[in-house]
Design a protein around this motif. Sequence first.
Motif, PDB file in Angstrom:
ATOM      1  N   ILE A  43      18.852   0.369 -21.852  1.00 35.35           N
ATOM      2  CA  ILE A  43      18.424   1.557 -22.981  1.00 35.35           C
ATOM      3  C   ILE A  43      18.157   3.208 -22.070  1.00 35.35           C
ATOM      4  CG2 ILE A  43      16.735   1.914 -24.190  1.00 35.35           C
ATOM      5  CD1 ILE A  43      16.183  -1.371 -24.035  1.00 35.35           C
ATOM      6  N   PRO A  44      18.877   3.633 -23.120  1.00 32.06           N
ATOM      7  CA  PRO A  44      18.530   5.319 -22.437  1.00 32.06           C
ATOM      8  C   PRO A  44      16.838   5.782 -23.119  1.00 32.06           C
ATOM      9  CG  PRO A  44      19.855   5.631 -24.704  1.00 32.06           C
ATOM     10  CD  PRO A  44      19.626   3.973 -23.618  1.00 32.06           C
ATOM     11  N   PHE A  45      16.059   6.000 -21.532  1.00 32.28           N
ATOM     12  CA  PHE A  45      15.227   6.359 -22.196  1.00 32.28           C
ATOM     13  C   PHE A  45      14.869   8.148 -22.419  1.00 32.28           C
ATOM     14  CE2 PHE A  45      14.401   5.518 -18.363  1.00 32.28           C
ATOM     15  CZ  PHE A  45      13.780   6.830 -17.438  1.00 32.28           C
ATOM     16  N   ALA A  46      16.290   8.388 -22.101  1.00 28.27           N
ATOM     17  CA  ALA A  46      16.211  10.952 -21.386  1.00 28.27           C
ATOM     18  C   ALA A  46      17.425  10.553 -21.514  1.00 28.27           C
ATOM     19  CB  ALA A  46      15.459  10.430 -20.281  1.00 28.27           C
ATOM     20  N   LYS A  47      17.459  12.015 -21.574  1.00 26.99           N
ATOM     21  CA  LYS A  47      19.236  12.884 -21.663  1.00 26.99           C
ATOM     22  C   LYS A  47      19.726  12.485 -19.936  1.00 26.99           C
ATOM     23  CE  LYS A  47      18.897  16.516 -24.843  1.00 26.99           C
ATOM     24  NZ  LYS A  47      19.226  17.624 -25.527  1.00 26.99           N
ATOM     25  N   PRO A  48      20.782  12.517 -19.988  1.00 26.92           N
ATOM     26  CA  PRO A  48      20.786  12.676 -18.489  1.00 26.92           C
ATOM     27  C   PRO A  48      20.822  14.128 -17.624  1.00 26.92           C
ATOM     28  CG  PRO A  48      22.731  11.716 -20.078  1.00 26.92           C
ATOM     29  CD  PRO A  48      21.861  12.630 -21.619  1.00 26.92           C
ATOM     30  N   PRO A  49      19.856  13.887 -16.818  1.00 34.71           N
ATOM     31  CA  PRO A  49      19.969  15.357 -16.121  1.00 34.71           C
ATOM     32  C   PRO A  49      21.193  15.566 -15.601  1.00 34.71           C
ATOM     33  CG  PRO A  49      19.136  12.751 -14.803  1.00 34.71           C
ATOM     34  CD  PRO A  49      20.369  12.187 -15.950  1.00 34.71           C
ATOM     35  N   VAL A  50      21.846  16.173 -15.978  1.00 38.34           N
ATOM     36  CA  VAL A  50      22.668  16.581 -15.168  1.00 38.34           C
ATOM     37  C   VAL A  50      23.363  18.084 -15.306  1.00 38.34           C
ATOM     38  CG1 VAL A  50      24.050  14.221 -14.953  1.00 38.34           C
ATOM     39  CG2 VAL A  50      24.757  16.032 -17.011  1.00 38.34           C
ATOM     40  N   GLY A  51      23.909  19.007 -14.269  1.00 34.26           N
ATOM     41  CA  GLY A  51      23.819  19.657 -14.586  1.00 34.26           C
ATOM     42  C   GLY A  51      23.288  21.148 -14.696  1.00 34.26           C
ATOM     43  N   ASN A  52      23.040  22.093 -15.653  1.00 29.44           N
ATOM     44  CA  ASN A  52      21.527  22.687 -16.347  1.00 29.44           C
ATOM     45  C   ASN A  52      20.292  21.456 -16.113  1.00 29.44           C
ATOM     46  OD1 ASN A  52      22.788  24.669 -15.198  1.00 29.44           O
ATOM     47  ND2 ASN A  52      23.153  24.907 -17.805  1.00 29.44           N
ATOM     48  N   LYS A  56      14.983  19.897 -13.138  1.00 27.19           N
ATOM     49  CA  LYS A  56      14.493  20.087 -14.694  1.00 27.19           C
ATOM     50  C   LYS A  56      13.293  18.697 -15.440  1.00 27.19           C
ATOM     51  CE  LYS A  56      16.444  24.209 -16.051  1.00 27.19           C
ATOM     52  NZ  LYS A  56      17.151  25.103 -17.098  1.00 27.19           N
ATOM     53  N   ALA A  57      12.423  18.801 -15.718  1.00 30.98           N
ATOM     54  CA  ALA A  57      11.370  17.967 -17.163  1.00 30.98           C
ATOM     55  C   ALA A  57      13.110  17.165 -17.270  1.00 30.98           C
ATOM     56  CB  ALA A  57      10.583  18.243 -17.519  1.00 30.98           C
ATOM     57  N   PRO A  58      12.227  15.801 -17.283  1.00 30.37           N
ATOM     58  CA  PRO A  58      13.292  14.708 -18.476  1.00 30.37           C
ATOM     59  C   PRO A  58      13.042  15.291 -19.919  1.00 30.37           C
ATOM     60  CG  PRO A  58      11.650  13.399 -17.132  1.00 30.37           C
ATOM     61  CD  PRO A  58      11.710  14.869 -16.818  1.00 30.37           C
ATOM     62  N   GLU A  59      13.902  15.112 -20.421  1.00 30.17           N
ATOM     63  CA  GLU A  59      13.774  15.736 -21.890  1.00 30.17           C
ATOM     64  C   GLU A  59      14.800  14.011 -22.740  1.00 30.17           C
ATOM     65  OE1 GLU A  59      16.532  18.943 -22.826  1.00 30.17           O
ATOM     66  OE2 GLU A  59      15.652  19.720 -21.761  1.00 30.17           O
ATOM     67  N   ASN A  60      14.091  13.811 -24.006  1.00 37.01           N
ATOM     68  CA  ASN A  60      14.230  12.754 -24.649  1.00 37.01           C
ATOM     69  C   ASN A  60      15.731  12.362 -24.965  1.00 37.01           C
ATOM     70  OD1 ASN A  60      11.738  11.404 -25.586  1.00 37.01           O
ATOM     71  ND2 ASN A  60      11.380  13.303 -26.948  1.00 37.01           N
ATOM     72  N   PRO A  61      16.170  11.649 -24.688  1.00 34.75           N
ATOM     73  CA  PRO A  61      17.877  11.185 -24.889  1.00 34.75           C
ATOM     74  C   PRO A  61      18.741  11.899 -27.105  1.00 34.75           C
ATOM     75  CG  PRO A  61      16.652   9.439 -25.251  1.00 34.75           C
ATOM     76  CD  PRO A  61      15.521  10.233 -25.448  1.00 34.75           C
ATOM     77  N   THR A  62      19.590  11.827 -26.492  1.00 35.29           N
ATOM     78  CA  THR A  62      19.690  13.087 -28.403  1.00 35.29           C
ATOM     79  C   THR A  62      20.748  11.325 -29.275  1.00 35.29           C
ATOM     80  OG1 THR A  62      21.239  14.449 -27.165  1.00 35.29           O
ATOM     81  CG2 THR A  62      22.153  13.563 -29.238  1.00 35.29           C
ATOM     82  N   ALA A  63      19.781  11.671 -30.382  1.00 36.18           N
ATOM     83  CA  ALA A  63      19.570  10.471 -31.901  1.00 36.18           C
ATOM     84  C   ALA A  63      21.539   9.816 -31.349  1.00 36.18           C
ATOM     85  CB  ALA A  63      18.896  10.995 -33.080  1.00 36.18           C
ATOM     86  N   TRP A  64      20.868   8.889 -31.960  1.00 39.15           N
ATOM     87  CA  TRP A  64      22.565   7.892 -32.214  1.00 39.15           C
ATOM     88  C   TRP A  64      22.201   7.379 -33.127  1.00 39.15           C
ATOM     89  CZ3 TRP A  64      19.549   6.114 -27.927  1.00 39.15           C
ATOM     90  CH2 TRP A  64      19.239   5.629 -27.752  1.00 39.15           C
ATOM     91  N   ALA A  65      23.593   7.139 -34.326  1.00 36.24           N
ATOM     92  CA  ALA A  65      23.088   6.353 -35.464  1.00 36.24           C
ATOM     93  C   ALA A  65      23.846   5.240 -35.162  1.00 36.24           C
ATOM     94  CB  ALA A  65      24.083   7.145 -37.111  1.00 36.24           C
ATOM     95  N   SER A  66      25.126   5.167 -35.010  1.00 30.77           N
ATOM     96  CA  SER A  66      25.821   3.721 -34.660  1.00 30.77           C
ATOM     97  C   SER A  66      25.042   2.642 -33.672  1.00 30.77           C
ATOM     98  CB  SER A  66      26.835   3.640 -33.941  1.00 30.77           C
ATOM     99  OG  SER A  66      28.277   4.819 -34.962  1.00 30.77           O
ATOM    100  N   VAL A  67      24.701   1.734 -33.465  1.00 32.17           N
ATOM    101  CA  VAL A  67      24.879   0.346 -32.783  1.00 32.17           C
ATOM    102  C   VAL A  67      24.742   0.985 -31.922  1.00 32.17           C
ATOM    103  CG1 VAL A  67      24.044  -1.666 -32.191  1.00 32.17           C
ATOM    104  CG2 VAL A  67      24.060  -1.269 -34.658  1.00 32.17           C
TER     105      VAL A  67
END
Length: 612
Positions: A43-52, A56-67
């Motif tokens: 289960i993702p609890f953060a955005k992938p900490p890649v690139g920029n 950096k402090a972790p950020e909430n994952p991008t919301a999704w609509a499909s299961v």
Amino acid sequence: MMKLIVSILSFLTITSVKGQTITTQFGPIQGNMNGSVYQFLGIPFAKPPVGNLRWKAPENPTAWASVLNTTSFAPVCPQKSFDQGGTNGTVIGNEDCLYLNVWSPEVNTANLPVLVFIHGGGNQQGSASEVNGGTEMFFGKNMAERGNAVVVTIQYRLGPLGFLAHAGLEPENVQGTSGNYAVMDQLLALNWVKNNISQFGGDTTKVMIFGESAGGINVGNLLTTPLGNGLFQRAIIQSAVPMISDYSTARNNGTAYVDSFIVVGTDVQKIAYMRSLPSDSLVKDEEPPISGGAVGLTWQAVVDNHVFFDLPMNSFQSGNFNHVPLIIGSNSEEMSLSAPATVFPLMVSALISGYVPTPLQAQATALYPPGSNTTEARVSYINLLTDAQFTATTRRVAACVSMNQSEPVFRYFFTHKHSVAALSSFGSYHGMELFYVFNNWENATLGSGPLFSPQDDSVQNAMLQYWVNFANTGNPNGAGLATWSGYQSTTDCYLEIKATSNGTQCGLRTAESDLWDETINYTPCTSSLGIESLSKDFSFSIFPNPTSGKTQWNIPLEWNYFEVRIVNPLGNLIFKGENSSVIDLTDQSEGIYFITIESENQQFSGKIIKNM
């Protein structure tokens, strides 16, 4: 009608295979059933900490609509993976690794205790899906099913990706410091638990964090950050103590690390270059976290005036930490897997000379005799490294926390040995207790089948019950278990975890721990609560003890007022009185009772054994 029946049967089949769909704050997820347990992996609890987002402090994952399908473990975080005590590591992992796993026997409507596990690995290796002994060591199915509890395992960034402190990162943060990215991962995961776990049947007021080795270090550290306040209500530290580096030391180490890749440009330009490198190259030169029986911690949390404001023992001493019930303990032969296979007597003497000041070396030699052969020498070598790094340090933390909070502290000492002959010679090694906590030794290649003994089963049943009871109530005790008394620095009582625990031990390797305290000139904690334990010089006694009825105790003459409380093995108060020095236990059941006597600024805790 036939089509309707087929449709219903098909729906039931899909439901039984896939399990429950849960709506989280970021979107719906679909797990599967594993026996009678609902299982959600990755289960993702953060955005992938890649690139920029690297460093950096972790950020909430991008919301999704499909299961979202959550039926397999996420990749492990980038690391160079070593076997315990090994020197040859393998680079593995993916930077997109901030995921957690949930097992629950009942979802939606239940209010079950929640056990959140933080894995170890020296803060540079390990994962929530770690395989050891032919089994996924932290697989939560058995614990959730047998303990009737929700089990969560989390991942966090490791090594330089999780802990780098560097001047080039400082301008990105309001506080002007850097580091602690892994700690912020852990905090974000705990925030996810707070916001979502009720959908999985968990009670957000009964969240327990627990971890072993570096996972235990991280649990201990989380006790000292104000950002952890309210995210958990109990904590267990296994084979570890909290460790946080001062910022200047971490920054210097981070500078040297980055300079090993690039020496030209400004600090900010160097970090930009480091962000362009593949993650594999950042961890490929890691050294093993344990070598020759000595534990190293290259990457640590830091005092950054944002997550952490002081070193752990200072926080405990001041009382400025998250006050929650605490279990802390260690194993009897922690370093047996990583110590050299052959140890000569001269190696023990050299170890003593290298670690112990000259005036204390004779005392150390008496406690850890070099012996006359390699077998005797290896025992002393292991015991010395175990006590210096684990037994003594655990006592320091247990004492300091217990003196500076009113919530109970419990200490354990794990001494059970595997039934497998090839492993039993190693004793109770570092991490061994995890097989029993998770009830997974029975699934291990070496532990399964006829080699899984009744003693193994007894230990795993007891540890599971203690851990779940503690998560549920803040007290590990319960019916059918050996009584585990609360910790007091004056008595140093603890539970020895083995097949036949009885809960009567006090004074764990006292002379050895005293030696290591003296070796580092350790100054014991005092109480920030205005309550001091009675001096060890005060001769407190309960008599008769054991007793079949009446018993009494002596009180300092200068005490004009004191309060007495006695609880039974289940923690229920059976007596409370003022200025009383006698009690009659005739009508009480046989067993161990716990007495606390407290004046205005002193207290004593002890045991009364009731016989029939």
